[in-house]
Each structure stands twice: as structure tokens, then as C-alpha cells.
Design a protein around this motif. Sequence first.
Motif, short mmCIF file in Angstrom:
data_model
loop_
_atom_site.label_atom_id
_atom_site.label_comp_id
_atom_site.label_asym_id
_atom_site.label_seq_id
_atom_site.Cartn_x
_atom_site.Cartn_y
_atom_site.Cartn_z
N UNK A 23 33.78 3.81 22.94
CA UNK A 23 33.74 2.39 23.30
C UNK A 23 32.44 2.06 24.03
N UNK A 24 31.95 0.83 23.81
CA UNK A 24 30.73 0.41 24.49
C UNK A 24 31.01 0.19 25.97
N UNK A 25 30.17 0.70 26.86
CA UNK A 25 30.36 0.43 28.29
C UNK A 25 30.10 -1.04 28.60
N UNK A 26 30.76 -1.57 29.64
CA UNK A 26 30.58 -2.99 29.99
C UNK A 26 29.12 -3.40 30.17
N UNK A 27 28.31 -2.51 30.77
CA UNK A 27 26.90 -2.85 31.00
C UNK A 27 26.17 -3.06 29.68
N UNK A 28 26.50 -2.26 28.67
CA UNK A 28 25.85 -2.40 27.37
C UNK A 28 26.29 -3.70 26.68
N UNK A 29 27.59 -4.02 26.76
CA UNK A 29 28.08 -5.28 26.20
C UNK A 29 27.36 -6.45 26.87
N UNK A 30 27.23 -6.37 28.18
CA UNK A 30 26.53 -7.41 28.94
C UNK A 30 25.11 -7.59 28.43
N UNK A 31 24.40 -6.50 28.22
CA UNK A 31 23.02 -6.58 27.76
C UNK A 31 22.90 -7.07 26.32
N UNK A 32 23.87 -6.76 25.49
CA UNK A 32 23.88 -7.27 24.12
C UNK A 32 24.01 -8.80 24.14
N UNK A 33 24.96 -9.30 24.96
CA UNK A 33 25.16 -10.75 25.05
C UNK A 33 23.96 -11.41 25.71
N UNK A 34 23.37 -10.74 26.69
CA UNK A 34 22.17 -11.28 27.34
C UNK A 34 21.04 -11.44 26.32
N UNK A 35 20.85 -10.46 25.46
CA UNK A 35 19.80 -10.53 24.44
C UNK A 35 20.06 -11.69 23.47
N UNK A 36 21.34 -11.87 23.09
CA UNK A 36 21.70 -12.99 22.21
C UNK A 36 21.41 -14.32 22.91
N UNK A 37 21.74 -14.38 24.20
CA UNK A 37 21.49 -15.60 24.97
C UNK A 37 20.01 -15.91 25.09
#
Length: 279
Positions: A23-37
Motif C-alpha cells: 500500500x502507498x504510504x500517506x506521505x506518498x499519496x499526499x505528494x501525488x495529490x500535491x503534484x496534481x494540484x
Amino acid sequence: MERKNFVSELPKNERAVLQEHAPLPPRLIYNIIREEGEEELKRPLQALAFSGLAAGVLVSFSFLFRSIFHMHMAGYQIEPLVSCLGYTVGFLIVILGRMQLFTENPITTIIPLLSEFSWLRLYEVARLWSTVFFFNIIGTAIAAAFYSSPYTLTPEIEAAMHEVAVKVMTLSPVENILRGIPADIIIAAIVWISPQTKYFKFVMIMFLVYFIALGDFAHVVVGSCEMAYIVFANNASFFDYFFRFLIPCGMGNVIGGTLIFTLLVYYQVAKELKLEKKK
């Protein structure tokens, strides 16, 4: 005694399989969404406008198909269980089609703002929010006007759409605020979960949006199409549209998506992000 890492002992092919299924760690999910933003904030105004307009028009299919299902299931006890499936159609088109929906923006664009606050970034967020919201609403108004034409739909579907839409008028402004909160918490959850659900995103979106409809929660964009429809039918006024529904529901959605969900997930990873910056 130093703890042994069992992963390093596995054969190379098994380590690859393990990493693929981890599973993706929360920090990585956060950074993925940040990049999209970050990418969304850099988009030209014209692109945002047309994407928001398309989202407003196409998300109206949630209203249309819910009404069609309602028409066919009227009189059956399971009617809400079936008709609410129709509500997922517009969201599936818009989210999978990567169009700009206002209720997705609170988490996608606020995360970059929280990560690196500046007045320029705040302006970019306000620019994106106002543009997308405005053109979402214009899109829903166009769709509602189209559905209101006596030549577009059958009388049976028109009657069903009126029955579905008039329910929006039963809610007070306070109820629209409160029912708007869980609706956008769910939409924000869809955005947060999406990087983890690569192969079953369709099912995940359908499942969560289904419960927005089943719970009679208030979504400002779909609801604006329903309200515009009954305004065109002369069953509601523009005052009702703006002050009974649009503004209160929009406030509720922003509270749910931004002040609750986005801040919670941010503070979940805030300490890790600070350590990451120090490295």
C-alpha cells in the motif's frame, strides 16, 4: 540488537511483487495529490473555463439518470436503492474524464497551498476555485435549460425529473450547509483514495458517490442543475436558487472538503513532510 529486514532476504522477483502490492504510504499519496494540484494551478484560464463548463454539463447526467431510474422504479420499495445508482453516472464521466469539478478542488489545490504558502499561491487557488465554480454553474444551467425544452425528453421523464428536483426545495439553508459537509468529505476521500485504486477506480467512485445519493447529502454542482430545472419550470425563484441552495450548499461542501478532510490528512503527514524538507 539491530532489527533484520526480511525483504532484503527475498529473491529479486519476489521483492518486485511485494513492492507492487504494498500500500502507498500517506506521505506518498499526499505528494501525488500535491503534484496534481501544482499542475492544475498552472493551467491557463481558458482551459480551466472549458473544463469547468464541460464538467457542469456532463455531471447533470447524474440528475437525468437518477430521474430515469426513478421513473422506472416508481412504486417499488427498492426505488431509492436503484435510482441512486443513476446518480453516479455524471460523476463517473467527470472524474474519470479528468474534468474540473469544484468539489474536487478543495483537496487538490489546498494541499499545494498548505505545503508552500504564499500570497501568489493563494491568488492561484482563488483564481482556480472561482473560475471552475462559475463555469460549473453555467454548465448546469445550460443542461437544465436543455432538459426543460418540451422537445428534449418524454413527458414521463420530465415528470420524474420534476419529482427528483423538487426535493431540493424541501431543505432549509441550514440543512443544505449541514448536508453539504458529508457530501464533500466523500468527494475529497475519492481524490485521496484514487492513487491507491489504480485498477478499480470505477468501482470505488461508483460506490462512494452512490452513498452521497442514498444519504440525501447535498452536492452543490449536481444540486444546482436540479434547482435550475425547477426555476425554469417556475416552481422556484432565483432567490431560492442562490440563497436557499447554492450559497449554503457551497459553504457546506467547502467546509467538508477543506476544513475537515484536507486539514485532517495534512496534519496526518505534516511531521513527516517537515523531516523530508530538512534532509
